[in-house]
Design an enzyme around this catalytic site. Structure first.
Site, PDB file in Angstrom:
ATOM      1  N   TYR A   1       0.840  -1.203   0.000  1.00 39.65           N
ATOM      2  CA  TYR A   1       0.000   0.000   0.000  1.00 39.65           C
ATOM      3  C   TYR A   1       0.876   1.255   0.000  1.00 39.65           C
ATOM      4  O   TYR A   1       0.720   2.126  -0.862  1.00 39.65           O
ATOM      5  CB  TYR A   1      -0.909  -0.043   1.227  1.00 39.65           C
ATOM      6  CG  TYR A   1      -1.907   1.087   1.334  1.00 39.65           C
ATOM      7  CD1 TYR A   1      -3.035   1.123   0.521  1.00 39.65           C
ATOM      8  CD2 TYR A   1      -1.744   2.103   2.272  1.00 39.65           C
ATOM      9  CE1 TYR A   1      -3.964   2.147   0.632  1.00 39.65           C
ATOM     10  CE2 TYR A   1      -2.669   3.118   2.397  1.00 39.65           C
ATOM     11  CZ  TYR A   1      -3.782   3.149   1.573  1.00 39.65           C
ATOM     12  OH  TYR A   1      -4.698   4.162   1.695  1.00 39.65           O
TER      13      TYR A   1
ATOM     14  N   ARG B   1       0.657   9.970  14.418  1.00 38.76           N
ATOM     15  CA  ARG B   1       0.278  10.552  13.126  1.00 38.76           C
ATOM     16  C   ARG B   1      -0.608  11.766  13.356  1.00 38.76           C
ATOM     17  O   ARG B   1      -1.620  11.684  14.050  1.00 38.76           O
ATOM     18  CB  ARG B   1      -0.472   9.514  12.299  1.00 38.76           C
ATOM     19  CG  ARG B   1      -0.672   9.964  10.887  1.00 38.76           C
ATOM     20  CD  ARG B   1      -1.446   8.979  10.079  1.00 38.76           C
ATOM     21  NE  ARG B   1      -0.677   7.812   9.691  1.00 38.76           N
ATOM     22  CZ  ARG B   1      -1.243   6.632   9.423  1.00 38.76           C
ATOM     23  NH1 ARG B   1      -2.528   6.478   9.548  1.00 38.76           N
ATOM     24  NH2 ARG B   1      -0.498   5.635   9.033  1.00 38.76           N
TER      25      ARG B   1
HETATM   26  P1  NAD Z   1     -12.785   1.826   0.231  1.00 34.49           P
HETATM   27  O1  NAD Z   1     -12.120   0.487   0.301  1.00 34.49           O
HETATM   28  O2  NAD Z   1     -14.102   1.993   0.865  1.00 34.49           O
HETATM   29  O3  NAD Z   1     -12.896   2.321  -1.268  1.00 34.49           O
HETATM   30  C1  NAD Z   1     -12.015   1.946  -2.283  1.00 34.49           C
HETATM   31  C2  NAD Z   1     -12.849   1.644  -3.527  1.00 34.49           C
HETATM   32  O4  NAD Z   1     -11.973   1.283  -4.597  1.00 34.49           O
HETATM   33  C3  NAD Z   1     -13.800   0.467  -3.326  1.00 34.49           C
HETATM   34  O5  NAD Z   1     -15.085   0.803  -3.792  1.00 34.49           O
HETATM   35  C4  NAD Z   1     -13.169  -0.651  -4.148  1.00 34.49           C
HETATM   36  O6  NAD Z   1     -14.109  -1.604  -4.599  1.00 34.49           O
HETATM   37  C5  NAD Z   1     -12.509   0.131  -5.246  1.00 34.49           C
HETATM   38  N1  NAD Z   1     -11.401  -0.571  -5.894  1.00 34.49           N
HETATM   39  C6  NAD Z   1     -10.375  -1.247  -5.302  1.00 34.49           C
HETATM   40  N2  NAD Z   1      -9.561  -1.748  -6.233  1.00 34.49           N
HETATM   41  C7  NAD Z   1     -10.068  -1.368  -7.453  1.00 34.49           C
HETATM   42  C8  NAD Z   1      -9.669  -1.576  -8.793  1.00 34.49           C
HETATM   43  N3  NAD Z   1      -8.580  -2.271  -9.095  1.00 34.49           N
HETATM   44  N4  NAD Z   1     -10.434  -1.043  -9.777  1.00 34.49           N
HETATM   45  C9  NAD Z   1     -11.547  -0.330  -9.488  1.00 34.49           C
HETATM   46  N5  NAD Z   1     -11.980  -0.111  -8.232  1.00 34.49           N
HETATM   47  C10 NAD Z   1     -11.237  -0.621  -7.228  1.00 34.49           C
HETATM   48  O7  NAD Z   1     -11.733   2.856   0.851  1.00 34.49           O
HETATM   49  P2  NAD Z   1     -11.868   4.430   1.101  1.00 34.49           P
HETATM   50  O8  NAD Z   1     -11.615   4.650   2.546  1.00 34.49           O
HETATM   51  O9  NAD Z   1     -13.079   4.978   0.494  1.00 34.49           O
HETATM   52  O10 NAD Z   1     -10.586   4.951   0.321  1.00 34.49           O
HETATM   53  C11 NAD Z   1     -10.672   5.602  -0.932  1.00 34.49           C
HETATM   54  C12 NAD Z   1      -9.289   6.108  -1.347  1.00 34.49           C
HETATM   55  O11 NAD Z   1      -8.803   7.025  -0.372  1.00 34.49           O
HETATM   56  C13 NAD Z   1      -8.253   4.995  -1.467  1.00 34.49           C
HETATM   57  O12 NAD Z   1      -7.427   5.263  -2.570  1.00 34.49           O
HETATM   58  C14 NAD Z   1      -7.471   5.113  -0.187  1.00 34.49           C
HETATM   59  O13 NAD Z   1      -6.141   4.667  -0.358  1.00 34.49           O
HETATM   60  C15 NAD Z   1      -7.525   6.612   0.082  1.00 34.49           C
HETATM   61  N6  NAD Z   1      -7.353   6.915   1.515  1.00 34.49           N
HETATM   62  C16 NAD Z   1      -8.378   6.681   2.406  1.00 34.49           C
HETATM   63  C17 NAD Z   1      -8.175   6.974   3.762  1.00 34.49           C
HETATM   64  C18 NAD Z   1      -9.257   6.773   4.790  1.00 34.49           C
HETATM   65  O14 NAD Z   1      -9.016   7.028   5.965  1.00 34.49           O
HETATM   66  N7  NAD Z   1     -10.437   6.359   4.443  1.00 34.49           N
HETATM   67  C19 NAD Z   1      -6.940   7.479   4.189  1.00 34.49           C
HETATM   68  C20 NAD Z   1      -5.938   7.663   3.258  1.00 34.49           C
HETATM   69  C21 NAD Z   1      -6.150   7.403   1.910  1.00 34.49           C
HETATM   70  N1  UDP Z   2      -6.340  -0.518  16.019  1.00 34.82           N
HETATM   71  C1  UDP Z   2      -6.705  -1.026  17.258  1.00 34.82           C
HETATM   72  N2  UDP Z   2      -7.763  -1.876  17.325  1.00 34.82           N
HETATM   73  C2  UDP Z   2      -8.496  -2.231  16.245  1.00 34.82           C
HETATM   74  C3  UDP Z   2      -8.134  -1.697  14.975  1.00 34.82           C
HETATM   75  C4  UDP Z   2      -7.038  -0.850  14.902  1.00 34.82           C
HETATM   76  O1  UDP Z   2      -6.074  -0.718  18.286  1.00 34.82           O
HETATM   77  O2  UDP Z   2      -9.460  -3.000  16.403  1.00 34.82           O
HETATM   78  C5  UDP Z   2      -5.203   0.420  15.939  1.00 34.82           C
HETATM   79  C6  UDP Z   2      -4.148   0.070  14.882  1.00 34.82           C
HETATM   80  O3  UDP Z   2      -3.183  -0.799  15.438  1.00 34.82           O
HETATM   81  C7  UDP Z   2      -3.570   1.444  14.567  1.00 34.82           C
HETATM   82  C8  UDP Z   2      -4.771   2.390  14.742  1.00 34.82           C
HETATM   83  O4  UDP Z   2      -5.712   1.678  15.546  1.00 34.82           O
HETATM   84  O5  UDP Z   2      -2.597   1.798  15.494  1.00 34.82           O
HETATM   85  C9  UDP Z   2      -5.425   2.809  13.431  1.00 34.82           C
HETATM   86  O6  UDP Z   2      -5.692   1.637  12.687  1.00 34.82           O
HETATM   87  P1  UDP Z   2      -6.433   1.650  11.272  1.00 34.82           P
HETATM   88  O7  UDP Z   2      -6.315   0.268  10.728  1.00 34.82           O
HETATM   89  O8  UDP Z   2      -7.777   2.250  11.419  1.00 34.82           O
HETATM   90  O9  UDP Z   2      -5.604   2.684  10.386  1.00 34.82           O
HETATM   91  P2  UDP Z   2      -4.041   2.905  10.072  1.00 34.82           P
HETATM   92  O10 UDP Z   2      -3.199   2.023  10.950  1.00 34.82           O
HETATM   93  O11 UDP Z   2      -3.905   2.583   8.643  1.00 34.82           O
HETATM   94  O12 UDP Z   2      -3.843   4.333  10.408  1.00 34.82           O
END
Ligand code: NAD
Ligand code: UDP
Ligand code: UDP
Length: 322
Positions: free
Chosen positions: A150, A282
């Site tokens: 990722y 973070r």
């Molecule tokens: P999500 O998993 O709900 O959404 C991702 C979407 O992409 C899904 O609908 C999935 O089916 C689709 N997808 C995955 N692989 C695909 C492919 N090969 N072709 C077409 N569609 C595909 O996640 P989200 O939280 O909505 O995240 C959306 C974007 O934002 C992602 O790129 C993620 O990396 C980025 N992002 C999200 C967060 C967060 O906190 N939610 C934080 C940082 C970055």
């Molecule tokens: N985490 C936790 N319990 C859970 C799920 C996540 O303590 O049931 C912790 C995880 O180890 C991380 C933080 O919560 O330190 C955020 O996790 P998440 O997977 O939501 O996002 P990311 O690590 O990608 O920021």
């Protein structure tokens, strides 16, 4: 001041996911035509079911690792599984989605001379040695660990965006998104906010990984989407990368206690092993977004959690996510 923005044809990849579905809604509300492309790996049709009858909305099953030939004015590239459980399920596919997906969407943008937005991530900073994280920090990322598919995939996508910008004069908008939460998070994707809320509502143990002293900064989804749209509508010289997130920083233990208080749950806190490469802290430095976009989050964690708890409460009483 926002720029006047006439009706655009907009492609949202990953549009049936958590963030994508909120973005599609917002773009329709702003009067645009929206083409949502998703392979439904982690997203669902249910997330956009309420939009299917909308005359300006179109849903298309498509995997971004394959070429896509459509005609649009703007592209938001969100396609990529985002939760550690999902992106580690098939790590090779995760890297392909970020890298081949970026190449295809950039190729599409190049042919159409369309503006293109990339959903990058705070994970590009890895386990950061600089706190809070500023955009000029290059990060501390393990290239061969479980999270690397990722993190490195998203870093490579950023590289591609900037090379297409320099080499082909593409208009790019790269957002580094910090942890975001809200309605339509997947109940079983293992992310901390959804896990804690679902566990609290079901009266199950709240699983804290490690001692819960690691920190995260949680942004409510409506704030984030406002940041997306402002970035897309910003002047051409604003390319990013630009942090979008809520600078309020909480330990995971504090989050667990807040969820217990707001749900009135009597779940116990239990401690489980910390996953490898889990970042210890973070928090976004959002001065650039404030200066360039006039943007800052407005929804406090408590208020956003209450909305999210209401959503999961309804979902669980409807029998989904069990
Ligand atoms: P999500 O998993 O709900 O959404 C991702 C979407 O992409 C899904 O609908 C999935 O089916 C689709 N997808 C995955 N692989 C695909 C492919 N090969 N072709 C077409 N569609 C595909 O996640 P989200 O939280 O909505 O995240 C959306 C974007 O934002 C992602 O790129 C993620 O990396 C980025 N992002 C999200 C967060 C967060 O906190 N939610 C934080 C940082 C970055
Ligand atoms: N985490 C936790 N319990 C859970 C799920 C996540 O303590 O049931 C912790 C995880 O180890 C991380 C933080 O919560 O330190 C955020 O996790 P998440 O997977 O939501 O996002 P990311 O690590 O990608 O920021
Ligand atoms: N591409 C696409 N739709 C388009 C144009 C291109 O999906 O409308 C894909 C195509 O698969 C191509 C990739 O984008 O391989 C990169 O395109 P680019 O023009 O940058 O490179 P090239 O075609 O020279 O490989």
């Amino acid at each position: 001041m926002r720029h006047y923005n006439p009706i655009q044809r907009i492609l949202v990849t990953g549009g049936a996911g958590f963030l994508g579905s909120h973005l599609c809604e917002r773009l329709l509300a702003d009067g645009h035509e929206v083409l949502c492309a998703d392979n439904f790996f982690t997203g669902t049709k249910a997330n956009v079911a309420h939009l299917l009858d909308h005359p300006r909305f179109e849903l298309m099953r498509h995997d971004v690792t394959f070429p896509l030939y459509v005609e649009v004015d703007q592209i938001y590239n969100l396609a990529c599984p985002a939760s550690p459980i999902h992106y580690q399920h098939d790590p090779v596919q995760t890297t392909k989605t970020s890298v081949h997906g970026a190449i295809n969407m950039l190729g599409l943008a190049k042919r159409l001379r369309a503006k293109i937005f990339q959903a990058s991530t705070s994970e590009v900073y890895g386990d950061p040695a600089v706190h809070p994280q500023v955009e000029s920090y290059w990060g501390n990322v393990n290239p061969i660990g479980l999270r690397s598919c990722y993190d490195e995939g998203k870093r490579c996508a950023e590289t591609l965006f900037f090379d297409y910008h320099r080499q082909h004069r593409l208009q790019i908008k790269v957002a580094r998104i910090f942890n975001t939460y809200g309605p339509r998070m997947h109940p079983n994707d293992g992310r901390v906010v959804s896990n804690f809320i679902v566990q609290a509502l079901k009266g199950e143990d709240i699983t804290i990984y490690g001692e819960g002293q690691q920190t995260r900064s949680f942004c409510f989804v409506s704030d984030l989407i406002e940041g997306f749209v402002r970035l897309m509508d910003s002047p051409p010289e604003v390319t990013g990368p630009i942090n979008l997130g809520n600078p309020g920083e909480f330990t995971i233990r504090e989050l667990a206690e807040m969820v217990l208080e707001l749900t009135g749950s009597r779940s116990r806190l239990v401690f489980q092993p910390l996953p490898p490469d889990d970042p210890t802290q973070r928090r976004p430095d959002i001065r650039l977004a404030q200066e360039k976009l006039g943007w800052a989050p407005t929804v406090p964690l408590r208020e956003g959690l209450l909305h999210t708890i209401g959503y999961f409460d309804r979902l669980l009483s409807d029998g989904a996510g069990a």
